[in-house]
Design a protein around this motif. Sequence first.
Motif, PDB file in Angstrom:
ATOM      1  N   SER A 175       0.902  -1.155  -0.119  1.00  0.00           N
ATOM      2  CA  SER A 175       0.070  -0.011  -0.116  1.00  0.00           C
ATOM      3  C   SER A 175       0.829   1.166   0.071  1.00  0.00           C
ATOM      4  O   SER A 175       0.194   2.414   0.003  1.00  0.00           O
ATOM      5  CB  SER A 175      -1.075  -0.030   1.230  1.00  0.00           C
ATOM      6  OG  SER A 175      -0.359  -0.261   2.295  1.00  0.00           O
ATOM      7  N   ALA A 176       2.072   1.028  -0.402  1.00  0.00           N
ATOM      8  CA  ALA A 176       3.021   2.298  -0.247  1.00  0.00           C
ATOM      9  C   ALA A 176       2.826   2.894  -1.423  1.00  0.00           C
ATOM     10  O   ALA A 176       2.676   2.651  -2.555  1.00  0.00           O
ATOM     11  CB  ALA A 176       4.447   1.792   0.066  1.00  0.00           C
ATOM     12  N   VAL A 177       2.856   4.529  -1.197  1.00  0.00           N
ATOM     13  CA  VAL A 177       2.625   5.367  -2.493  1.00  0.00           C
ATOM     14  C   VAL A 177       3.873   5.307  -3.057  1.00  0.00           C
ATOM     15  O   VAL A 177       5.088   5.438  -2.615  1.00  0.00           O
ATOM     16  CB  VAL A 177       2.341   6.699  -1.847  1.00  0.00           C
ATOM     17  CG1 VAL A 177       2.074   7.727  -3.110  1.00  0.00           C
ATOM     18  CG2 VAL A 177       1.018   6.606  -1.232  1.00  0.00           C
ATOM     19  N   VAL A 178       3.817   5.243  -4.584  1.00  0.00           N
ATOM     20  CA  VAL A 178       4.955   5.104  -5.415  1.00  0.00           C
ATOM     21  C   VAL A 178       5.378   6.468  -6.057  1.00  0.00           C
ATOM     22  O   VAL A 178       6.396   6.733  -6.370  1.00  0.00           O
ATOM     23  CB  VAL A 178       4.533   4.129  -6.441  1.00  0.00           C
ATOM     24  CG1 VAL A 178       4.610   2.766  -6.222  1.00  0.00           C
ATOM     25  CG2 VAL A 178       3.497   4.556  -7.748  1.00  0.00           C
ATOM     26  N   SER A 179       4.251   7.373  -6.166  1.00  0.00           N
ATOM     27  CA  SER A 179       4.557   8.856  -6.330  1.00  0.00           C
ATOM     28  C   SER A 179       3.361   9.714  -5.963  1.00  0.00           C
ATOM     29  O   SER A 179       2.193   9.420  -6.088  1.00  0.00           O
ATOM     30  CB  SER A 179       4.593   8.812  -8.014  1.00  0.00           C
ATOM     31  OG  SER A 179       4.790  10.177  -8.425  1.00  0.00           O
ATOM     32  N   THR A 180       3.600  10.924  -5.554  1.00  0.00           N
ATOM     33  CA  THR A 180       2.831  11.971  -5.245  1.00  0.00           C
ATOM     34  C   THR A 180       2.163  12.758  -6.347  1.00  0.00           C
ATOM     35  O   THR A 180       1.011  13.345  -6.127  1.00  0.00           O
ATOM     36  CB  THR A 180       3.191  12.718  -4.180  1.00  0.00           C
ATOM     37  OG1 THR A 180       4.223  13.538  -4.514  1.00  0.00           O
ATOM     38  CG2 THR A 180       3.602  12.269  -2.812  1.00  0.00           C
ATOM     39  N   THR A 181       2.711  12.706  -7.438  1.00  0.00           N
ATOM     40  CA  THR A 181       2.401  13.311  -8.655  1.00  0.00           C
ATOM     41  C   THR A 181       2.069  12.407  -9.577  1.00  0.00           C
ATOM     42  O   THR A 181       2.732  11.050  -9.837  1.00  0.00           O
ATOM     43  CB  THR A 181       3.380  14.384  -9.143  1.00  0.00           C
ATOM     44  OG1 THR A 181       4.475  13.694  -9.598  1.00  0.00           O
ATOM     45  CG2 THR A 181       3.561  15.358  -8.039  1.00  0.00           C
ATOM     46  N   ALA A 182       1.394  12.834 -10.693  1.00  0.00           N
ATOM     47  CA  ALA A 182       1.015  11.837 -11.709  1.00  0.00           C
ATOM     48  C   ALA A 182       2.142  11.743 -12.870  1.00  0.00           C
ATOM     49  O   ALA A 182       2.843  12.942 -13.027  1.00  0.00           O
ATOM     50  CB  ALA A 182      -0.472  12.363 -12.528  1.00  0.00           C
ATOM     51  N   GLY A 183       2.202  10.844 -13.847  1.00  0.00           N
ATOM     52  CA  GLY A 183       3.132  10.716 -14.847  1.00  0.00           C
ATOM     53  C   GLY A 183       2.621   9.607 -15.632  1.00  0.00           C
ATOM     54  O   GLY A 183       1.714   8.877 -15.560  1.00  0.00           O
ATOM     55  N   GLU A 184       3.706   9.302 -16.615  1.00  0.00           N
ATOM     56  CA  GLU A 184       3.552   8.168 -17.505  1.00  0.00           C
ATOM     57  C   GLU A 184       4.606   7.225 -17.630  1.00  0.00           C
ATOM     58  O   GLU A 184       5.750   7.825 -17.751  1.00  0.00           O
ATOM     59  CB  GLU A 184       3.067   8.642 -18.750  1.00  0.00           C
ATOM     60  CG  GLU A 184       2.821   7.667 -19.755  1.00  0.00           C
ATOM     61  CD  GLU A 184       2.241   8.160 -21.201  1.00  0.00           C
ATOM     62  OE1 GLU A 184       1.055   8.373 -21.491  1.00  0.00           O
ATOM     63  OE2 GLU A 184       3.345   8.820 -21.714  1.00  0.00           O
ATOM     64  N   LEU A 185       4.600   6.134 -17.610  1.00  0.00           N
ATOM     65  CA  LEU A 185       5.618   5.184 -17.701  1.00  0.00           C
ATOM     66  C   LEU A 185       5.683   4.474 -18.932  1.00  0.00           C
ATOM     67  O   LEU A 185       4.504   4.085 -19.507  1.00  0.00           O
ATOM     68  CB  LEU A 185       5.560   3.901 -16.572  1.00  0.00           C
ATOM     69  CG  LEU A 185       5.767   4.046 -15.275  1.00  0.00           C
ATOM     70  CD1 LEU A 185       5.390   3.108 -14.202  1.00  0.00           C
ATOM     71  CD2 LEU A 185       7.204   5.035 -14.978  1.00  0.00           C
ATOM     72  N   THR A 186       6.665   4.229 -19.651  1.00  0.00           N
ATOM     73  CA  THR A 186       6.735   3.692 -20.933  1.00  0.00           C
ATOM     74  C   THR A 186       7.520   2.334 -20.641  1.00  0.00           C
ATOM     75  O   THR A 186       8.730   2.361 -20.406  1.00  0.00           O
ATOM     76  CB  THR A 186       7.420   4.319 -22.025  1.00  0.00           C
ATOM     77  OG1 THR A 186       6.441   5.705 -22.240  1.00  0.00           O
ATOM     78  CG2 THR A 186       7.170   3.590 -23.283  1.00  0.00           C
ATOM     79  N   PHE A 187       7.007   1.106 -21.187  1.00  0.00           N
ATOM     80  CA  PHE A 187       7.537  -0.149 -20.914  1.00  0.00           C
ATOM     81  C   PHE A 187       8.137  -0.611 -22.389  1.00  0.00           C
ATOM     82  O   PHE A 187       7.217  -0.615 -23.358  1.00  0.00           O
ATOM     83  CB  PHE A 187       6.640  -1.149 -20.642  1.00  0.00           C
ATOM     84  CG  PHE A 187       6.266  -0.997 -19.018  1.00  0.00           C
ATOM     85  CD1 PHE A 187       6.917  -1.707 -17.958  1.00  0.00           C
ATOM     86  CD2 PHE A 187       5.470   0.175 -18.667  1.00  0.00           C
ATOM     87  CE1 PHE A 187       6.665  -1.435 -16.785  1.00  0.00           C
ATOM     88  CE2 PHE A 187       5.061   0.107 -17.334  1.00  0.00           C
ATOM     89  CZ  PHE A 187       5.370  -0.544 -16.336  1.00  0.00           C
ATOM     90  N   GLY A 188       9.320  -0.913 -22.572  1.00  0.00           N
ATOM     91  CA  GLY A 188       9.871  -1.394 -23.951  1.00  0.00           C
ATOM     92  C   GLY A 188      10.590  -2.776 -23.741  1.00  0.00           C
ATOM     93  O   GLY A 188      11.288  -2.900 -22.989  1.00  0.00           O
ATOM     94  N   ALA A 189      10.459  -3.374 -24.826  1.00  0.00           N
ATOM     95  CA  ALA A 189      11.619  -4.456 -25.321  1.00  0.00           C
ATOM     96  C   ALA A 189      11.301  -4.870 -26.559  1.00  0.00           C
ATOM     97  O   ALA A 189      10.374  -5.354 -27.115  1.00  0.00           O
ATOM     98  CB  ALA A 189      11.356  -5.547 -24.282  1.00  0.00           C
ATOM     99  N   ASP A 190      12.632  -4.973 -27.200  1.00  0.00           N
ATOM    100  CA  ASP A 190      12.758  -5.672 -28.669  1.00  0.00           C
ATOM    101  C   ASP A 190      11.709  -4.933 -29.517  1.00  0.00           C
ATOM    102  O   ASP A 190      11.107  -5.269 -30.346  1.00  0.00           O
ATOM    103  CB  ASP A 190      12.323  -7.063 -28.860  1.00  0.00           C
ATOM    104  CG  ASP A 190      12.807  -7.760 -29.932  1.00  0.00           C
ATOM    105  OD1 ASP A 190      13.643  -7.102 -30.740  1.00  0.00           O
ATOM    106  OD2 ASP A 190      12.336  -8.767 -30.621  1.00  0.00           O
TER     107      ASP A 190
END
Length: 481
Positions: free
Chosen positions: A123-138
């Motif tokens: 339940s720990a908070v990963v970020s107090t602000t919003a954003g976007e993650l991009t996952f990539g491979a090959d």
Amino acid sequence: MAIRALGSASGLDLESLVTQLVKAERMTKEDRLDTTKKSLDSSLSGYGKLKSSMSKFQDAVKALSLDNLNARTATVKQPTDTKTYLEATAKTTAAPGVFDMKVKTLASGSRVESADLAYASASAVVSTTAGELTFGADGKTFKVNVTANMTLDELRQAINTNKDNFGVSANIINAGGSVGTKLVLTSSITGSTNDLSITNNNAALDGISTVPNSGGTAGLTVTKAAASAEVIIDGISTFSKTNTFTNALQDTEFTVQNVTPDGNNATLTIATDKKGTEDKLKAFIDSYNSLVSEVESLTRNRVLGADGKTVVSEGGALNSDPTVRSMLNMVTSALGKAVGSAEPGLNNLYSMGITMTNNGRLEISSSKIGSTSGRERLDSALKDNFDGIAKLFGNSDGFNTTLTSLVTQFTQKGGLLENKETSLKNSLSKNTKDREAYTRYIESYENTLRQRYGALDSQLGQLQSTSSMLSSQLASLSNIR
């Protein structure tokens, strides 16, 4: 008004007379219609049987295509009986051979983890602000939106349920102690250099990225790099991003499933499919012989006894149609020809061991004609000139092409046999209409007879009544003295 039976007035059996006249009239025409229908049904059934035999022969011929006859078998001898280590297939152009196959490593995806004690719980908070993650491979990518105050578990769910996810699985391990709660990401994208990469558009998300934003520190690290599969073929190492190797052996594809034990490798054997080819040739022979038998049965003549009248055996359903034997003769003629593009020593059926018997059947004979038998010639061709058999049947002027083209003329939609069937069906339809018309005629004919004999019955009744009256009067006069 009561219906009066015929003959009730005259006392004559007119009802029986009308019944006999109607029966005689009906039988004359119905016998002809029945005979015609029986002949049409028999012919239609005959053409159906012929078409079926032709189609089966055609299927057997098609199985002798160039690709089918050039087929290669890829057989793997596994190091142990408990596991499958390697499976393989080979194209028709693969060269026969035996190969030692050591499966050294399997292809695997990468693994990414958060640092120890980075999170106290799911339940720990990963970020107090919003954003976007991009996952990539090959070259594959997908994006995940991170909302303000998103928890670690919410992030896990957002990754796993993303509709564009290409194979990333997010899990949380609650280890406790000096490890704490860890975010673990695994990627199904295999192959060296294809590690999972996670970037962001907000430096506040660096803790859940493998690549930091603007020179910061990434919170996720690759703990297991993606790897390629390695197979050592006859001492030569080959690699694949996946567990499938295409053309590592030219024109061969194999898939690895387990690492082979040390000192106990798999053996891959690529060979010509001699048994499969012989089976196809036997099916070809059998289907032709069945076609010959069917034609003989359909075209046999009626046999009469010594008196010239008694029928010993009926004729075939199509014995009056010369085109049936003509079709078979065309097929037989094609079988006797040489194939110009085939190899000189293997350019006809006889040269590969298939001969025609005296009763018009094909066979692989064990009897010698000259110095060799058909069986010996076939065995020699399968052993020493396997690809020559493929040319004999599969080349553009080979038996597969010529026979398929010929038989298709008979069996195709709009072909000779379908036209015959259509004509017979039309004749059967006309026979049915003629029968219906004749039934109506018989009904009219019976009504006419009943009207005529009914009038005759009335007249005879009246005459009999008049005669009785006159007789009575004459008898009365004779009593007058």
